[in-house]
Design an enzyme around this catalytic site. Structure first.
Site, PDB file in Angstrom:
ATOM      1  NE  ARG A  44      79.651  12.867  60.040  1.00 32.08           N
ATOM      2  CZ  ARG A  44      80.609  11.969  59.811  1.00 32.08           C
ATOM      3  NH1 ARG A  44      81.691  11.943  60.541  1.00 32.08           N
ATOM      4  NH2 ARG A  44      80.481  11.089  58.838  1.00 32.08           N
ATOM      5  CE  LYS A 151      60.077  15.282  47.329  1.00 31.31           C
ATOM      6  NZ  LYS A 151      60.551  16.623  47.676  1.00 31.31           N
ATOM      7  CG  ASP A 180      54.019  12.695  48.887  1.00 25.86           C
ATOM      8  OD1 ASP A 180      53.682  13.829  49.278  1.00 25.86           O
ATOM      9  OD2 ASP A 180      54.233  12.445  47.699  1.00 25.86           O
ATOM     10  CG  HIS A 181      55.090  17.331  52.995  1.00 19.33           C
ATOM     11  ND1 HIS A 181      56.016  17.357  51.986  1.00 19.33           N
ATOM     12  CD2 HIS A 181      54.494  18.541  52.965  1.00 19.33           C
ATOM     13  CE1 HIS A 181      55.989  18.537  51.390  1.00 19.33           C
ATOM     14  NE2 HIS A 181      55.064  19.277  51.962  1.00 19.33           N
ATOM     15  CG  ASP A 238      61.565  19.345  44.806  1.00 17.07           C
ATOM     16  OD1 ASP A 238      61.925  18.685  45.808  1.00 17.07           O
ATOM     17  OD2 ASP A 238      61.167  20.520  44.882  1.00 17.07           O
ATOM     18  CG  HIS A 243      54.825  16.682  46.904  1.00 20.34           C
ATOM     19  ND1 HIS A 243      54.998  15.731  47.864  1.00 20.34           N
ATOM     20  CD2 HIS A 243      55.847  17.569  47.080  1.00 20.34           C
ATOM     21  CE1 HIS A 243      56.074  16.025  48.596  1.00 20.34           C
ATOM     22  NE2 HIS A 243      56.613  17.123  48.126  1.00 20.34           N
ATOM     23  CE  LYS A 343      61.670  24.807  44.531  1.00 18.24           C
ATOM     24  NZ  LYS A 343      60.763  24.604  45.647  1.00 18.24           N
TER      25      LYS A 343
HETATM   26  C1  BG6 Z   1      59.065  19.633  49.136  1.00 24.79           C
HETATM   27  C2  BG6 Z   1      59.963  20.084  48.014  1.00 24.79           C
HETATM   28  O1  BG6 Z   1      58.876  18.232  49.101  1.00 24.79           O
HETATM   29  O2  BG6 Z   1      57.803  20.269  49.011  1.00 24.79           O
HETATM   30  C3  BG6 Z   1      60.117  21.597  48.033  1.00 24.79           C
HETATM   31  O3  BG6 Z   1      61.232  19.477  48.162  1.00 24.79           O
HETATM   32  C4  BG6 Z   1      58.765  22.258  48.015  1.00 24.79           C
HETATM   33  O4  BG6 Z   1      60.896  22.047  46.934  1.00 24.79           O
HETATM   34  C5  BG6 Z   1      57.873  21.684  49.099  1.00 24.79           C
HETATM   35  O5  BG6 Z   1      58.972  23.648  48.251  1.00 24.79           O
HETATM   36  C6  BG6 Z   1      56.460  22.203  48.981  1.00 24.79           C
HETATM   37  O6  BG6 Z   1      55.748  21.792  50.110  1.00 24.79           O
HETATM   38  P1  BG6 Z   1      54.539  22.667  50.654  1.00 24.79           P
HETATM   39  O7  BG6 Z   1      53.985  21.865  51.777  1.00 24.79           O
HETATM   40  O8  BG6 Z   1      55.126  23.991  51.083  1.00 24.79           O
HETATM   41  O9  BG6 Z   1      53.603  22.832  49.507  1.00 24.79           O
END
Ligand code: BG6
Length: 506
Positions: A44, A151, A180-181, A238, A243, A343
């Site tokens: 935007r 995601k 999904d990283h 989350d 993950h 967390k």
């Molecule tokens: C993300 C979550 O997908 O993954 C975050 O939304 C989390 O809350 C993060 O902190 C963790 O990723 P990584 O690669 O730092 O373990």
């Protein structure tokens, strides 16, 4: 490699700034992209190409690993990037986008190969898709079209199914790349290699030799500036649904016939289908949820979750989740998989611990007086990435006392290898049309299906309590009982992989 245009929706957001642009730059720097390509940021903001380039260069300076950064390369890289201001919710604005893309592909002298990256709030995923389709930007008559979806993919089973239904009106399944990283992490992919390239592990990788498996993903940070997103999401949606279940599938899957494509994805989805369902009324028996409370860490007062900016003072959102699951198949019959994430835990660490069974007849005492315990394989995803195999060794001197020592490998010892960031690997794969490390629709639905009763139970705090845990501790005590009732205990990981796993200085 074919020339292409990457279109990032939400290009002025955090994800693009911290992760996507640095990943794209690093691919360019390593010559993994065609010499000329185009990246079109969409948003935007009313900024021109020059302003967007300047801002991108600042981000690269901050977020690209030092060994990959060069002022010269950044100057070359940013000539490929552009910005297009538009209202992505207005279908009429897509005519301008189409025109801009046409000009850019003409300047590249290539087919209209477009990769759309939705780095926007999830509510925009279907809106953008329908508007692209209305302008014929999803059809593959002249060049390929792919879409990467970030995601969260849905909020529950019904919304994930609905999202797929909407997307599939415009894109075929093989055009959709659900990211999904965690699957892009080098250390996660190495689990496959550890298991399937070493003949010493696979014969032991089953219920005959493995007692239990722990999967931990802990973070020392709190919710930070993401209150709006996190308070309506929680640890289950989350981290666990995506993950952690991906990690579980990679640890538990059967050997695939090949190392790419659907061979791997088929095996992963079989694991999800074999997860023993947890009924809503059984949730408190198998799952523990918690929320961090105010505490002092190293003498400093740390806010509780409910005191964080933007969080409701009576929020019941879980910042911690631990659970035990079972995989009802031949290989894993009776082996518990304990999963936890949270967390404001003591440290940031993601690791998998395979606990092997003890010898059937134990003749040695352990150093601390206990009987010789089983071996452990610790697969460290981050930080201090690597592997440790804990084996028994005779304590030098009189008698036969056994101590556990670690045979360890640390990625940091690989001086000649650059370890790519997750987004680098995944972007590169998508550009090449390789979807192996992306989630297929059936896998996403299977994971939502498994967690849905737990999500339902989240709404019932009387039956499924939220336990408080002081910030900086390993979560609610109730989570220890999940393992204790089976005679086990969690490992306490440190940032240093080779630690012995008891409470340690962090
Ligand atoms: C993300 C979550 O997908 O993954 C975050 O939304 C989390 O809350 C993060 O902190 C963790 O990723 P990584 O690669 O730092 O373990």
């Amino acid at each position: 490699m074919e020339k292409f245009i990457l279109v990032i929706f939400g290009a002025s957001g955090d994800l693009a700034w911290r992760k996507l642009m640095p990943a794209l730059y690093t691919l360019h720097q390593q010559k993994l992209l065609p010499e000329t390509f185009k990246m079109l940021g969409v948003g935007r903001k009313t900024i021109n190409d020059d302003a967007f380039r300047k801002k991108t260069a600042e981000g690269l300076n901050q977020f690209v690993p030092k060994e990959q950064y060069s002022d010269d390369e950044v100057r070359k890289f940013i000539t490929n990037i552009h910005f297009h201001s538009m209202d992505t919710s207005n279908v009429n604005d897509y005519a301008g986008l189409k025109e801009r893309l046409k000009e850019l592909s003409e300047s590249l002298v290539c087919d209209a190969n477009y990769l759309f990256y939705y780095a926007t709030p999830p509510t925009m995923y279907t809106v953008i898709t329908h508007h692209l389709q209305a302008h014929n930007l999803t059809c593959q008559e002249s060049g390929w079209k792919r879409v990467i979806i970030e995601k969260p993919y849905g909020h529950d089973l019904a919304s994930a199914v609905e999202l797929t239904k909407e997307l599939s009106q415009a894109f075929a399944e093989d055009q959709i790349y659900r990211i999904d990283h965690y699957l892009g992490k080098e250390t996660v992919q190495n689990i496959l290699v550890t298991r399937f390239s070493n003949s010493i592990f696979e014969p032991l990788w089953n219920h005959n030799y493995i007692k239990y498996v722990e999967i931990t993903s802990s973070e020392d940070l709190g919710v930070g500036s993401r209150a709006g997103y996190y308070d309506s999401t929680g640890a289950m949606r989350d981290m666990v649904q995506n993950h952690l279940l991906q990690l579980l599938a990679i640890v538990a899957m059967e050997p695939p016939a090949k190392a790419h494509g659907d061979a791997i994805r088929d095996e992963m989805v079989k694991v999800f289908h074999s997860l023993r369902p947890i009924k809503e009324e059984e949730v408190p028996q198998y799952v523990v949820r918690g929320q961090y409370t105010e505490s002092k860490i190293h003498g400093e007062l740390v806010k509780g979750y409910r005191q964080e900016d933007g969080i409701a003072p009576n929020s019941k959102t879980e910042t911690y989740m631990a659970m035990v699951c079972y995989i009802d198949n031949w290989r894993w019959s009776g082996v518990p998989f304990y999963i936890r994430t949270g967390k404001r835990l003591p440290t940031r660490v993601t690791e998998i611990v395979i606990h092997f069974k003890e010898n059937p007849h134990r003749i040695f005492a352990q150093k601390d007086g206990l009987t010789d315990a089983g071996n452990q394989l610790i697969i460290r995803i981050q930080p201090d990435e690597g592997l440790v195999l804990k084996v028994g060794m005779k304590v030098p001197g009189a008698g036969f006392q056994v101590d556990k020592v670690g045979l360890d490998f640390h990625y940091s010892s690989l001086t000649n290898h650059y370890i790519p960031q997750a987004y680098e690997r995944l972007l590169c794969d998508c550009i090449q049309g390789d979807s192996t490390l992306f989630q297929r629709n059936d896998a996403v639905e299977a994971t939502w299906n498994f967690v849905q009763p737990i999500i339902n139970a989240l709404n019932n705090p009387r039956k499924f309590p939220v336990y408080g845990y002081p910030a900086g501790t390993w979560g609610p005590e109730r989570a220890d009982q999940l393992l204790a009732k089976d005679g086990f205990e969690w490992r306490y990981p440190c940032k240093n992989l080779a630690s012995n796993g008891v409470y340690c200085e962090l």
